[in-house]
Design a protein around this motif. Structure first.
Motif, short mmCIF file in Angstrom:
data_model
loop_
_atom_site.label_atom_id
_atom_site.label_comp_id
_atom_site.label_asym_id
_atom_site.label_seq_id
_atom_site.Cartn_x
_atom_site.Cartn_y
_atom_site.Cartn_z
N ALA A 36 5.92 0.92 -0.03
CA ALA A 36 4.53 1.07 -0.45
C ALA A 36 3.58 0.86 0.73
O ALA A 36 2.57 1.56 0.86
CB ALA A 36 4.21 0.08 -1.56
N THR A 37 3.92 -0.08 1.60
CA THR A 37 3.09 -0.30 2.79
C THR A 37 3.12 0.91 3.71
O THR A 37 2.09 1.32 4.25
CB THR A 37 3.56 -1.56 3.54
N LEU B 231 11.84 -0.75 -9.78
CA LEU B 231 12.52 -0.75 -11.07
C LEU B 231 13.91 -1.39 -10.98
O LEU B 231 14.38 -2.00 -11.94
CB LEU B 231 12.64 0.67 -11.61
N LEU B 232 14.57 -1.23 -9.83
CA LEU B 232 15.91 -1.77 -9.66
C LEU B 232 15.91 -3.22 -9.18
O LEU B 232 16.98 -3.82 -9.05
CB LEU B 232 16.71 -0.90 -8.69
N GLY B 233 14.74 -3.75 -8.88
CA GLY B 233 14.66 -5.15 -8.50
C GLY B 233 14.65 -5.42 -7.00
O GLY B 233 14.73 -6.57 -6.58
N ILE C 80 7.61 10.83 -0.83
CA ILE C 80 8.95 10.26 -0.74
C ILE C 80 8.89 8.74 -0.73
O ILE C 80 9.66 8.07 -1.45
CB ILE C 80 9.68 10.80 0.51
N LEU C 81 7.99 8.17 0.05
CA LEU C 81 7.87 6.72 0.11
C LEU C 81 7.42 6.13 -1.22
O LEU C 81 7.89 5.06 -1.62
CB LEU C 81 6.93 6.31 1.23
N LEU C 82 6.52 6.81 -1.91
CA LEU C 82 6.07 6.32 -3.21
C LEU C 82 7.19 6.36 -4.25
O LEU C 82 7.32 5.44 -5.07
CB LEU C 82 4.87 7.12 -3.69
N VAL C 83 8.02 7.40 -4.21
CA VAL C 83 9.16 7.47 -5.13
C VAL C 83 10.17 6.38 -4.81
O VAL C 83 10.69 5.71 -5.72
CB VAL C 83 9.81 8.87 -5.07
N ILE C 84 10.43 6.15 -3.53
CA ILE C 84 11.35 5.09 -3.12
C ILE C 84 10.82 3.74 -3.59
O ILE C 84 11.57 2.90 -4.10
CB ILE C 84 11.57 5.10 -1.60
N ALA C 85 9.52 3.52 -3.44
CA ALA C 85 8.92 2.25 -3.87
C ALA C 85 9.05 2.07 -5.37
O ALA C 85 9.37 0.96 -5.84
CB ALA C 85 7.46 2.19 -3.44
N ALA C 86 8.82 3.11 -6.13
CA ALA C 86 8.91 3.01 -7.58
C ALA C 86 10.33 2.73 -8.04
O ALA C 86 10.57 1.85 -8.88
CB ALA C 86 8.39 4.30 -8.22
N LEU D 29 12.12 -4.05 -0.48
CA LEU D 29 12.17 -2.64 -0.11
C LEU D 29 11.00 -1.87 -0.73
O LEU D 29 10.40 -1.01 -0.08
CB LEU D 29 13.49 -2.03 -0.57
N ALA D 30 10.66 -2.22 -1.96
CA ALA D 30 9.54 -1.56 -2.63
C ALA D 30 8.24 -1.85 -1.89
O ALA D 30 7.40 -0.96 -1.71
CB ALA D 30 9.45 -2.02 -4.08
#
Length: 53
Positions: free
Chosen positions: A28-29, A17-19, A7-13, A23-24
């Protein structure tokens, strides 16, 4: 815990992409920390230091 990592990796990606770079980076951390925890627990179980019962 692996579910949270994904879930965190998807949120980071998506945030990247959205700038939303802050948050990314935070997502990722968080994923990196959880990956480290999972790896340490896996190694402890592998070497028999911690028994899951």
């Amino acid at each position: 815990m692996l579910k949270w990592i994904l879930i965190l990796l998807v949120i980071a990606a998506v945030a990247s992409l959205l700038g939303f770079h802050a948050l990314a980076g935070a997502a990722a951390t968080g994923a990196r920390i959880l990956i480290a925890v999972v790896l340490v627990l896996f190694l402890l179980v592998l070497f028999g230091v911690v028994a899951i019962a």
